[in-house]
Design a protein around this motif. Structure first.
Motif, PDB file in Angstrom:
ATOM      1  N   CYS A 108     -26.516  20.625  -7.650  1.00  0.00           N
ATOM      2  CA  CYS A 108     -27.821  21.287  -7.638  1.00  0.00           C
ATOM      3  C   CYS A 108     -27.871  22.424  -6.617  1.00  0.00           C
ATOM      4  N   GLY A 109     -26.810  23.222  -6.601  1.00  0.00           N
ATOM      5  CA  GLY A 109     -26.807  24.420  -5.769  1.00  0.00           C
ATOM      6  C   GLY A 109     -26.364  24.205  -4.325  1.00  0.00           C
ATOM      7  N   LYS A 110     -26.198  22.934  -3.908  1.00  0.00           N
ATOM      8  CA  LYS A 110     -25.761  22.691  -2.514  1.00  0.00           C
ATOM      9  C   LYS A 110     -24.313  22.201  -2.514  1.00  0.00           C
ATOM     10  N   TRP A 111     -23.586  22.558  -1.456  1.00  0.00           N
ATOM     11  CA  TRP A 111     -22.172  22.172  -1.365  1.00  0.00           C
ATOM     12  C   TRP A 111     -22.014  20.939  -0.473  1.00  0.00           C
ATOM     13  N   TYR A 112     -21.172  20.005  -0.924  1.00  0.00           N
ATOM     14  CA  TYR A 112     -20.913  18.778  -0.160  1.00  0.00           C
ATOM     15  C   TYR A 112     -19.411  18.514  -0.112  1.00  0.00           C
ATOM     16  N   ASP A 113     -18.981  17.804   0.955  1.00  0.00           N
ATOM     17  CA  ASP A 113     -17.587  17.344   1.015  1.00  0.00           C
ATOM     18  C   ASP A 113     -17.420  16.170   0.060  1.00  0.00           C
ATOM     19  N   ILE A 114     -16.280  16.135  -0.645  1.00  0.00           N
ATOM     20  CA  ILE A 114     -16.064  14.967  -1.506  1.00  0.00           C
ATOM     21  C   ILE A 114     -15.581  13.786  -0.651  1.00  0.00           C
ATOM     22  N   PRO A 115     -16.032  12.570  -1.005  1.00  0.00           N
ATOM     23  CA  PRO A 115     -15.705  11.397  -0.173  1.00  0.00           C
ATOM     24  C   PRO A 115     -14.333  10.803  -0.503  1.00  0.00           C
ATOM     25  N   ARG A 116     -13.314  11.632  -0.518  1.00  0.00           N
ATOM     26  CA  ARG A 116     -11.923  11.253  -0.792  1.00  0.00           C
ATOM     27  C   ARG A 116     -11.118  12.538  -0.711  1.00  0.00           C
ATOM     28  N   ARG A 117      -9.793  12.457  -0.818  1.00  0.00           N
ATOM     29  CA  ARG A 117      -8.987  13.673  -0.867  1.00  0.00           C
ATOM     30  C   ARG A 117      -8.514  13.878  -2.304  1.00  0.00           C
ATOM     31  N   GLN A 118      -8.199  15.123  -2.631  1.00  0.00           N
ATOM     32  CA  GLN A 118      -7.926  15.441  -4.035  1.00  0.00           C
ATOM     33  C   GLN A 118      -6.886  16.551  -4.155  1.00  0.00           C
ATOM     34  N   VAL A 119      -6.112  16.495  -5.221  1.00  0.00           N
ATOM     35  CA  VAL A 119      -5.188  17.591  -5.525  1.00  0.00           C
ATOM     36  C   VAL A 119      -4.849  17.525  -7.013  1.00  0.00           C
ATOM     37  N   THR A 120      -4.443  18.662  -7.573  1.00  0.00           N
ATOM     38  CA  THR A 120      -4.029  18.675  -8.981  1.00  0.00           C
ATOM     39  C   THR A 120      -2.623  19.272  -9.088  1.00  0.00           C
ATOM     40  N   TYR A 121      -1.861  18.735 -10.012  1.00  0.00           N
ATOM     41  CA  TYR A 121      -0.538  19.271 -10.354  1.00  0.00           C
ATOM     42  C   TYR A 121      -0.513  19.413 -11.868  1.00  0.00           C
TER      43      TYR A 121
END
Ligand SMILES: O=C(O)CCC(=O)C(=O)O
Ligand SMILES: [Mn+2]
Length: 268
Positions: A108-121
């Motif tokens: 909804c227009g606001k930025w938040y940190d995700i509650p985990r780490r993430q990466v894509t390959y």
């Protein structure tokens, strides 16, 4: 009123991933699409496996079938304990998780940190956008190819992309969402492979969520163990949201890999 559009993302909590709308089965044009097999219905015909897929599928695994209205999943262990231990150590050593802008989501227009780490390959040239963030995959690593190829051996399905989530302990989580991004091949299954701590995984039917719930259906819960594979087959992601809830008693890390088929970007 189109009931499919009443579920505003602003009513959802921060940990939900994507704006979510339920399929409206009262919508006549959608019903027609479903009959043609282009939308989400448990009655829609699945494309048959090709003969290569059939012969590639390995029958040595003992699958648990999870079935409910619109839910079609299969679960098994595809790695022995010692294989899974070894792979988990390798993943912890070689994966380079995203940092900076790519660790945030827009709700909804606001930025938040995700509650985990993430990466894509994944394959070169693909991109994947969710919650306002475009993720460019890093090139495949041997350990990821090994896991991907074991999934193909077990299921007959191939994949061109993997989204990896690392949960440092039970406070890291993923909120209720569907994997319904437009870049995903619509009928392709998603293969979810887990290493490390066992975590609960919960499916909830779209008609049963929140204040606008129209009926009662029990959530479907399972435990995802070290070295396991959960196949989310069509049309599960049309009707059922899934989440990995907070579990404060879990102290150990977990790495989850969801193998997907991402469509190539449109040519201009
Ligand atoms: O960690 C899990 O088991 C689920 C991850 C997931 O749902 C996702 O990456 O979309
Ligand atoms: Mn998901």
């Amino acid at each position: 009123m189109n009931s499919a559009k009443t579920n505003c993302c602003c009513q959802r909590q921060l940990h939900l991933r994507t704006p979510v709308y339920c399929v409206d089965l009262n919508d006549e044009s959608l019903r027609k699409k479903l009959k043609r097999g282009t939308g989400g219905s448990e009655e829609a015909e699945l494309p048959p496996l090709s003969s290569e897929q059939e012969s590639a599928r390995d029958v040595k695994y003992s699958w648990k079938r999870l079935r409910a209205e619109g839910l079609n999943c299969d679960y098994t262990r595809i790695f022995s304990k010692s294989e899974a231990d070894d792979i988990f150590l390798q993943l912890e050593k070689v994966l380079e998780y995203f940092s900076g802008e790519q660790t945030k989501v827009q709700v909804c227009g606001k930025w938040y940190d995700i509650p985990r780490r993430q990466v894509t390959y994944g394959d070169l040239g693909l991109t994947y956008t969710y919650s306002g963030v475009t993720l460019v995959p890093k090139p495949w690593l041997p350990v990821l190819e090994k896991i991907r190829d074991r999934v193909t051996q077990a299921t007959g399905h191939t994949f061109n992309f993997v989204l990896i989530n690392r949960y440092k302990d039970g406070s890291d989580h993923i909120g209720e969402h569907r994997d319904d991004e437009k870049e995903l091949e619509p009928l392709s299954p998603i293969a979810s492979v887990s290493f490390g701590a066992c975590r609960d995984f919960v499916f909830r039917h779209c008609d049963t969520r929140g204040r606008s719930a129209t009926r009662h259906l029990e959530p479907v819960k399972l435990l995802l163990v070290h070295g396991s594979l959960l196949m989310l087959n069509y049309p599960t992601n049309v009707y059922w949201y899934h989440s990995l809830p907070v579990r404060k008693k879990v102290l150990a890390p977990r790495v989850n890999l969801t193998f997907r088929n991402v469509l190539p970007p449109p040519k201009n």
